[in-house]
Design a protein around this motif. Structure first.
Motif, PDB file in Angstrom:
ATOM      1  N   MET A   1      -7.726   3.408  11.216  1.00 47.86           N
ATOM      2  CA  MET A   1      -6.586   3.771  10.380  1.00 47.86           C
ATOM      3  C   MET A   1      -6.625   5.276  10.111  1.00 47.86           C
ATOM      4  O   MET A   1      -7.583   5.785   9.548  1.00 47.86           O
ATOM      5  CB  MET A   1      -6.634   2.978   9.069  1.00 47.86           C
ATOM      6  N   LYS A   2      -5.568   5.992  10.550  1.00 50.19           N
ATOM      7  CA  LYS A   2      -5.556   7.455  10.441  1.00 50.19           C
ATOM      8  C   LYS A   2      -4.600   7.985   9.379  1.00 50.19           C
ATOM      9  O   LYS A   2      -4.778   9.085   8.873  1.00 50.19           O
ATOM     10  CB  LYS A   2      -5.184   8.062  11.804  1.00 50.19           C
ATOM     11  N   LYS A   3      -3.565   7.196   9.032  1.00 43.12           N
ATOM     12  CA  LYS A   3      -2.519   7.727   8.160  1.00 43.12           C
ATOM     13  C   LYS A   3      -1.946   6.620   7.282  1.00 43.12           C
ATOM     14  O   LYS A   3      -1.784   5.485   7.733  1.00 43.12           O
ATOM     15  CB  LYS A   3      -1.408   8.350   9.015  1.00 43.12           C
ATOM     16  N   ILE A   4      -1.628   6.977   6.015  1.00 44.11           N
ATOM     17  CA  ILE A   4      -0.997   6.026   5.093  1.00 44.11           C
ATOM     18  C   ILE A   4       0.262   6.657   4.534  1.00 44.11           C
ATOM     19  O   ILE A   4       0.226   7.778   4.016  1.00 44.11           O
ATOM     20  CB  ILE A   4      -1.943   5.637   3.942  1.00 44.11           C
ATOM     21  N   GLU A   5       1.385   5.949   4.641  1.00 44.89           N
ATOM     22  CA  GLU A   5       2.666   6.421   4.118  1.00 44.89           C
ATOM     23  C   GLU A   5       3.111   5.528   2.966  1.00 44.89           C
ATOM     24  O   GLU A   5       2.855   4.320   2.979  1.00 44.89           O
ATOM     25  CB  GLU A   5       3.732   6.419   5.224  1.00 44.89           C
ATOM     26  N   VAL A   6       3.779   6.131   1.981  1.00 46.64           N
ATOM     27  CA  VAL A   6       4.238   5.392   0.794  1.00 46.64           C
ATOM     28  C   VAL A   6       5.752   5.520   0.677  1.00 46.64           C
ATOM     29  O   VAL A   6       6.309   6.615   0.810  1.00 46.64           O
ATOM     30  CB  VAL A   6       3.558   5.924  -0.479  1.00 46.64           C
ATOM     31  N   GLU A   7       6.413   4.397   0.390  1.00 45.26           N
ATOM     32  CA  GLU A   7       7.873   4.379   0.218  1.00 45.26           C
ATOM     33  C   GLU A   7       8.233   3.597  -1.039  1.00 45.26           C
ATOM     34  O   GLU A   7       7.470   2.747  -1.495  1.00 45.26           O
ATOM     35  CB  GLU A   7       8.553   3.708   1.429  1.00 45.26           C
ATOM     36  N   GLY A   8       9.433   3.871  -1.580  1.00 44.17           N
ATOM     37  CA  GLY A   8       9.989   3.066  -2.675  1.00 44.17           C
ATOM     38  C   GLY A   8       9.586   3.487  -4.065  1.00 44.17           C
ATOM     39  O   GLY A   8      10.124   2.992  -5.054  1.00 44.17           O
ATOM     40  N   ASN A   9       8.631   4.400  -4.196  1.00 40.08           N
ATOM     41  CA  ASN A   9       8.161   4.811  -5.526  1.00 40.08           C
ATOM     42  C   ASN A   9       8.996   5.954  -6.059  1.00 40.08           C
ATOM     43  O   ASN A   9       9.496   6.798  -5.314  1.00 40.08           O
ATOM     44  CB  ASN A   9       6.693   5.228  -5.471  1.00 40.08           C
ATOM     45  N   SER A  10       9.171   5.982  -7.387  1.00 37.90           N
ATOM     46  CA  SER A  10       9.903   7.086  -8.029  1.00 37.90           C
ATOM     47  C   SER A  10       9.105   7.662  -9.191  1.00 37.90           C
ATOM     48  O   SER A  10       8.915   8.867  -9.287  1.00 37.90           O
ATOM     49  CB  SER A  10      11.285   6.615  -8.511  1.00 37.90           C
ATOM     50  N   ILE A  62       3.259   1.543   3.164  1.00 39.47           N
ATOM     51  CA  ILE A  62       3.278   0.775   1.918  1.00 39.47           C
ATOM     52  C   ILE A  62       4.618   0.997   1.230  1.00 39.47           C
ATOM     53  O   ILE A  62       4.984   2.131   0.922  1.00 39.47           O
ATOM     54  CB  ILE A  62       2.142   1.218   0.978  1.00 39.47           C
ATOM     55  N   LYS A  63       5.352  -0.083   1.005  1.00 39.73           N
ATOM     56  CA  LYS A  63       6.622  -0.006   0.279  1.00 39.73           C
ATOM     57  C   LYS A  63       6.471  -0.746  -1.036  1.00 39.73           C
ATOM     58  O   LYS A  63       6.145  -1.933  -1.058  1.00 39.73           O
ATOM     59  CB  LYS A  63       7.762  -0.614   1.095  1.00 39.73           C
TER      60      LYS A  63
END
Length: 211
Positions: A1-10, A62-63
């Motif tokens: 695992m090289k990268k983690i992206e986050v979506e949906g947070n405010s 991750i959403k």
């Protein structure tokens, strides 16, 4: 695992979410279980849902769906902010910039972020409170206070609006139909300019008594 992206947070910063899951970086992608990571996030952060997907060759996406603040509880000179399910979203010293009601009549103990509130000696009240909060959620900005009165095993609610109305409900009244009736009665009284007063919804038909 090289990268983690986050979506949906405010309101929750990316960094706060990444701190929970960064220990998975460097692991074999095929050894990672998204369902377990989702639970890890929900147990640590005030999110209602966390969807974890793996994108080859080495990215985790991750959403999240954040928990929405519904009301505040006084605690140690500050406030605990909770969502309609009774989960702690955050703790802060004041309510500046927020238009949410304060819950009174109960005492909470040792609040923890992302966990349900613990009500001192009256934990059974939480289910009634949750039902009320879910029904009141659409009109939270109109309310100043939600007071729970607990006597001899019976709970009743006094709901106060910002424009001076007080609504009384008993435990058996905590259902969506009654709260829709409350909204309708409030709209009618405001249109007719009836002024401030008590709306008793515990009867078969609503009873209004002007102050």
């Amino acid at each position: 695992m090289k990268k983690i992206e986050v979506e949906g947070n405010s309101s929750i910063p990316d960094g706060e979410i990444l701190r929970v899951v960064n220990h998975h970086l460097g692991r074999n992608t095929f050894m990672i279980k998204p369902a377990l990571i989702s639970e890890e996030i929900k147990q640590t952060l005030p999110v209602k849902e966390a969807t974890v997907k793996l994108r080859l060759p080495g990215t985790m996406v991750i959403k999240v769906e954040e928990r929405e603040v519904m009301a505040a509880l006084p605690y140690l000179g500050g406030f605990v902010l909770i969502d309609p399910d009774g989960y702690v979203v955050k703790m802060q010293p004041d309510l500046e910039g927020l238009r949410i009601p304060i819950i009174t009549g109960i005492e909470i103990t040792k609040p923890e972020k992302a966990k349900p509130i613990a009500i001192n000696r009256k934990q059974d009240l939480l289910e009634d409170l949750k039902k009320a909060l879910k029904c009141l959620s659409p009109m939270r900005a109109e309310l100043s206070e939600i007071h729970l009165d607990y006597q001899e095993g019976e709970v009743s609610f006094f709901i106060y609006t910002l424009d001076g109305f007080q609504i009384y409900l008993e435990e058996n009244d905590i259902e969506e139909e009654k709260f829709l009736l409350m909204k309708s009665v409030l709209e009618d009284l405001r249109k007719r300019g009836m002024g401030k007063g008590l709306i008793d919804l515990s009867k078969e038909a609503p009873v209004f008594k002007a102050f």
